[in-house]
Write a protein that holds these residues in place. Structure first.
Motif, PDB file in Angstrom:
ATOM      1  N   UNK A 114       0.790  -1.224   0.000  1.00 21.60           N
ATOM      2  CA  UNK A 114       0.000   0.000   0.000  1.00 21.60           C
ATOM      3  C   UNK A 114       0.819   1.268   0.000  1.00 21.60           C
ATOM      4  N   UNK A 115       2.129   1.140  -0.060  1.00 22.33           N
ATOM      5  CA  UNK A 115       2.990   2.324  -0.007  1.00 22.33           C
ATOM      6  C   UNK A 115       2.707   3.245  -1.188  1.00 22.33           C
ATOM      7  N   UNK A 116       2.573   4.525  -0.893  1.00 21.95           N
ATOM      8  CA  UNK A 116       2.348   5.513  -1.941  1.00 21.95           C
ATOM      9  C   UNK A 116       0.939   5.534  -2.489  1.00 21.95           C
ATOM     10  N   UNK A 117       0.041   4.785  -1.895  1.00 21.04           N
ATOM     11  CA  UNK A 117      -1.337   4.704  -2.374  1.00 21.04           C
ATOM     12  C   UNK A 117      -2.264   5.235  -1.286  1.00 21.04           C
ATOM     13  N   UNK A 118      -3.295   5.989  -1.625  1.00 22.26           N
ATOM     14  CA  UNK A 118      -4.256   6.405  -0.594  1.00 22.26           C
ATOM     15  C   UNK A 118      -4.799   5.188   0.153  1.00 22.26           C
ATOM     16  N   UNK A 119      -4.989   5.340   1.447  1.00 21.44           N
ATOM     17  CA  UNK A 119      -5.427   4.203   2.264  1.00 21.44           C
ATOM     18  C   UNK A 119      -6.695   3.527   1.702  1.00 21.44           C
ATOM     19  N   UNK A 120      -7.728   4.291   1.338  1.00 21.28           N
ATOM     20  CA  UNK A 120      -8.926   3.611   0.813  1.00 21.28           C
ATOM     21  C   UNK A 120      -8.640   2.789  -0.443  1.00 21.28           C
ATOM     22  N   UNK A 121      -7.784   3.306  -1.337  1.00 23.91           N
ATOM     23  CA  UNK A 121      -7.444   2.532  -2.531  1.00 23.91           C
ATOM     24  C   UNK A 121      -6.636   1.291  -2.162  1.00 23.91           C
ATOM     25  N   UNK A 160      -9.472   3.361   9.054  1.00 27.09           N
ATOM     26  CA  UNK A 160      -9.033   4.436   8.159  1.00 27.09           C
ATOM     27  C   UNK A 160      -9.800   5.720   8.464  1.00 27.09           C
ATOM     28  N   UNK A 161     -11.120   5.591   8.654  1.00 26.30           N
ATOM     29  CA  UNK A 161     -11.934   6.766   8.968  1.00 26.30           C
ATOM     30  C   UNK A 161     -11.474   7.413  10.273  1.00 26.30           C
ATOM     31  N   UNK A 162     -11.158   6.588  11.268  1.00 27.46           N
ATOM     32  CA  UNK A 162     -10.695   7.127  12.549  1.00 27.46           C
ATOM     33  C   UNK A 162      -9.332   7.799  12.406  1.00 27.46           C
ATOM     34  N   UNK A 163      -8.481   7.252  11.544  1.00 26.02           N
ATOM     35  CA  UNK A 163      -7.175   7.866  11.295  1.00 26.02           C
ATOM     36  C   UNK A 163      -7.342   9.227  10.619  1.00 26.02           C
ATOM     37  N   UNK A 164      -8.313   9.323   9.720  1.00 23.82           N
ATOM     38  CA  UNK A 164      -8.563  10.587   9.024  1.00 23.82           C
ATOM     39  C   UNK A 164      -9.270  11.606   9.919  1.00 23.82           C
ATOM     40  N   UNK A 165     -10.087  11.119  10.856  1.00 20.41           N
ATOM     41  CA  UNK A 165     -10.901  12.003  11.699  1.00 20.41           C
ATOM     42  C   UNK A 165     -10.667  11.667  13.175  1.00 20.41           C
ATOM     43  N   UNK A 166      -9.468  11.908  13.672  1.00 19.84           N
ATOM     44  CA  UNK A 166      -9.126  11.475  15.033  1.00 19.84           C
ATOM     45  C   UNK A 166      -9.982  12.135  16.118  1.00 19.84           C
ATOM     46  N   UNK A 217     -19.984  10.343  15.785  1.00 17.03           N
ATOM     47  CA  UNK A 217     -20.163   8.972  15.301  1.00 17.03           C
ATOM     48  C   UNK A 217     -20.807   8.961  13.919  1.00 17.03           C
ATOM     49  N   UNK A 218     -21.704   9.895  13.679  1.00 21.88           N
ATOM     50  CA  UNK A 218     -22.362   9.975  12.371  1.00 21.88           C
ATOM     51  C   UNK A 218     -21.350  10.301  11.281  1.00 21.88           C
ATOM     52  N   UNK A 219     -20.430  11.208  11.571  1.00 21.30           N
ATOM     53  CA  UNK A 219     -19.403  11.542  10.573  1.00 21.30           C
ATOM     54  C   UNK A 219     -18.486  10.350  10.313  1.00 21.30           C
ATOM     55  N   UNK A 220     -18.130   9.630  11.364  1.00 23.92           N
ATOM     56  CA  UNK A 220     -17.296   8.436  11.186  1.00 23.92           C
ATOM     57  C   UNK A 220     -18.028   7.379  10.357  1.00 23.92           C
ATOM     58  N   UNK A 221     -19.299   7.146  10.695  1.00 22.36           N
ATOM     59  CA  UNK A 221     -20.079   6.136   9.978  1.00 22.36           C
ATOM     60  C   UNK A 221     -20.229   6.505   8.506  1.00 22.36           C
ATOM     61  N   UNK A 222     -20.485   7.778   8.240  1.00 24.26           N
ATOM     62  CA  UNK A 222     -20.641   8.219   6.851  1.00 24.26           C
ATOM     63  C   UNK A 222     -19.340   8.034   6.074  1.00 24.26           C
ATOM     64  N   UNK A 223     -18.213   8.318   6.725  1.00 24.14           N
ATOM     65  CA  UNK A 223     -16.923   8.138   6.050  1.00 24.14           C
ATOM     66  C   UNK A 223     -16.651   6.661   5.788  1.00 24.14           C
ATOM     67  N   UNK A 224     -16.967   5.807   6.749  1.00 24.88           N
ATOM     68  CA  UNK A 224     -16.818   4.358   6.545  1.00 24.88           C
ATOM     69  C   UNK A 224     -17.613   3.917   5.315  1.00 24.88           C
TER      70      UNK A 224
END
Length: 688
Positions: free
Chosen positions: A161-168, A213-219, A267-274
């Protein structure tokens, strides 16, 4: 699809004149376009293996040899000719050498390429993924959620996954894991239920990775709440398809120092990002949509609720189908303790659902509405929702679970076939019926898997084009006339499913059992004594002895009796003499209890059970006649069984019975037997 097809070779357009030996061999191995296959084999990428008979045999064993060969050439083209950074294992030659010498890889790789155009595309884009199929450790044969979590983590946060966005990176790692599941599936290493369980476990691991990943983006959001993801539907039941919406419900609670409202917003923002991580389409494709519409109030309700809010909704507002959906609820990601608290809090409500007014008719009507909403042009090809489809099995099993699972915890499985096996073991479904449903369900799910695997698209429609049907039939091991054989098998299983669905789903006895109080659904001695008094039996002690004789023990007969008796007791109580009815039932059961058809008739034909209760409670004549000819109870389950027979018909029957007798005494007994049965028919018809 029903028209007759010749053999595959006869159907193919073969050029006139002398065929080359290679051309003929390609035809014999199942290629539908030998000319194109010849050109692919002549390409320089596979020059070193084109003459290998083992490779050709392996291609011929796939669902679509033409597709498998094309996928192989594309994969080889995508690999480097020379080693990069000294990695000899990543070259074209390494793949070709392994392909020729290692049968496991050959079967897995070509099997996938011949069954799935979409996974062939993935391999062409990520050619090094073929290494996922080279060797399997023992744990890899049936991986579960922890193994999938580890594989996804390595793909996201490790080197790949190096150099690739986490979701990809997650999407690529997901496809790599899916590739291995498909390989085990098409090669028969796993059966359809194991493959479905692996797909559900992979979905669980994917939801956990997406939430991470969502939690990493939205700590800040992650720190402000506890969020649990509840798997529903086939994900919750560990019986997922290759391509399906993954149904979930989100539950949240605040953490110390954070107001509940702000915690729910976080939690709603995390769920939506997931949800977006899983469903977004990028250059690396997509995973699957996450569907949260099974939540309270559906899409009109808040995406995330607290546990108390969920509980309040289900206690006051939920409809019958919402409790049916909760049968499969399972914590899959996020805060495990909160997820388990959700399941534990709602479970009692699920198992009280059958006590709701009109529960059984509501569920039956819901199934009818599903069928009515299928477009007319699709109903004959609808594998999931149509008559005789997967949903017929699932609805029948779920309704039986909800009715009988109130007091029998062995029935509380979220997995369809596990629940069906438990219903059979408990005597709620006949063993032969359960075996037939199990076999049909496995076949239909296998069809569904193969249809979806081809392009990794969400569909439940059986294809119409002959090439697609041919591939589908071959993937299910129909090789002589795959299209015709597939059609015959599909129609046979669909007819059997529909027959058994109507038998189980609509039998009147279910409605009667559903209306009992929770403690009455299965009999204990104490509960039986209390109920006998409440129902007005003149001799509760004597009646209890009859019940103990009928229902004690661990035999299948006793198990079925324990299911029938609570309902029969109520029917006896509605008569003039409940005690006589129960005594008569014991005598008839003693006479017929060891015959396989008797209890099966009463369990599966609700009208027969109710009619028997009426007859046994209505004076002495009909019961006495029945006890002298107990096999006449079969008349009570036949819609036309109580219609009077004409004189000519009876004369012929008596003469035939007398003619079969060995002597005068047996002839008289035979004639009397016919007379007793006809007297019972007349008396029973008068009572009913």
């Amino acid at each position: 699809m029903g028209r007759r097809h010749g053999t595959e070779a006869a159907r193919m357009a073969v050029p006139q004149g002398r065929r080359s030996s290679t051309f003929t061999r390609l035809l014999r191995h199942g290629f539908t376009d030998p000319s194109a296959a010849q050109r692919l084999l002549d390409s320089p990428e596979v020059a070193g293996v084109r003459a290998d008979s083992v490779l050709l045999d392996a291609l011929g064993g796939t669902a679509d040899p033409d597709l498998a060969l094309l996928g192989l050439v594309r994969l080889v083209e995508a690999l480097p000719e020379e080693a990069e950074d000294g990695d000899e294992a990543g070259t074209r030659q390494a793949l070709l050498d392994t392909l020729v010498t290692a049968k496991p890889l050959r079967d897995r790789l070509l099997g996938v390429l011949g069954a799935s155009e979409a996974l062939g595309d993935h391999l062409a884009r990520h050619p090094q993924a073929w290494h996922a199929l080279v060797t399997y450790e023992p744990a890899d044969l049936h991986p579960t959620t922890p193994e999938f979590e580890q594989a996804l983590a390595e793909g996201i946060w490790g080197g790949p996954g190096a150099g690739m966005p986490r979701p990809d990176a997650l999407r690529v790692a997901y496809r790599r894991a899916l590739l291995a599941i498909a390989a085990r599936d098409v090669c028969g290493t796993t059966d359809v239920t194991q493959a479905a369980a692996e797909l559900a476990d992979l979905a669980t691991a994917t939801l956990r990775a997406a939430l991470e990943i969502a939690a990493e983006e939205q700590p800040e959001d992650a720190a402000a709440c506890r969020l649990a993801v509840i798997g529903m539907g086939k994900c919750g039941g560990r019986e997922l398809n290759y391509v399906s919406d993954v149904d979930v419900i989100f539950v949240a609670e605040s953490v110390d120092g954070v107001e509940e409202g702000k915690a729910v917003q976080a939690a709603t923002r995390l769920a939506a990002r997931l949800m977006r991580i899983c469903s977004d389409v990028t250059i690396e494709g997509t995973i699957w949509p996450v569907d949260a519409n099974l939540r309270p109030e559906g899409r009109n309700g808040p995406l995330v609720r607290t546990l108390s809010s969920h509980l309040a909704y289900y206690q006051r507002w939920a409809k019958t189908w919402e409790f049916q959906a909760l049968l499969k609820a399972r914590p899959v990601a996020g805060d495990g303790a909160l997820g388990q608290a959700y399941v534990d809090a709602l479970a009692p409500l699920v198992w009280q659902a059958a006590e709701r007014d009109n529960f059984v008719p509501d569920v039956q009507q819901m199934r009818r509405r599903v069928v009515e909403n299928i477009p007319v042009a699709e109903i004959d090809r609808e594998l999931k929702l149509g008559p005789g489809g997967l949903r017929d099995v699932e609805f029948a099993v779920q309704m039986l679970q909800l009715v009988h699972g109130r007091t029998d915890e062995s029935l509380r499985s979220g997995t369809t076939l596990d629940a069906l096996a438990a219903l059979a073991a408990g005597g709620y479904v006949g063993r032969s019926d359960a075996a037939a449903l199990d076999e049909a369900y496995r076949f239909l799910r296998s069809m569904e898997h193969r249809i979806q695997l081809y392009r990794l698209r969400r569909t439940h429609l059986v294809p119409e084009d002959e090439p697609d049907l041919r591939r589908l039939g071959r993937s299910l091991h129909f090789r002589t006339e795959p299209v015709a054989e597939l059609g015959t098998a599909w129609r046979r299983y669909a007819r059997e499913v529909r027959r058994l669905h109507e038998k189980l789903f609509y039998r009147p006895l279910l409605d009667a059992v559903a209306q009992l109080e929770p403690g009455e659904a299965r009999l204990s001695s104490k509960a039986a004594g209390q109920r006998l008094e409440a129902l007005g039996y003149a001799d509760p002690t004597g009646a209890l002895r009859h019940l103990e004789a009928l229902a004690s023990g661990v035999s299948r007969k006793a198990a079925i009796q324990r299911t029938l008796l609570p309902v029969l007791l109520g029917w006896f109580a509605d008569s003039a003499d409940p005690d006589a009815g129960l005594l008569g039932f014991r005598k008839v059961s003693d006479a017929l209890g060891k015959t396989p058809w008797y209890l099966r008739l009463l369990r599966d034909e609700g009208a027969a059970a109710e009619n028997l209760a009426r007859v046994l409670s209505a004076g002495r004549l009909a019961p006495d006649l029945l006890l002298r000819a107990p096999e006449a109870v079969a008349l009570l389950g036949d819609p036309g069984g109580l219609r009077p027979r004409g004189r000519e018909h009876l004369e012929q029957e008596v003469l035939a019975a007398v003619g079969r007798a060995d002597g005068a005494e047996q002839a008289v007994a035979a004639a009397r037997g016919v007379r007793r049965r006809e007297l019972f028919r007349t008396a029973a018809a008068d009572v009913i």
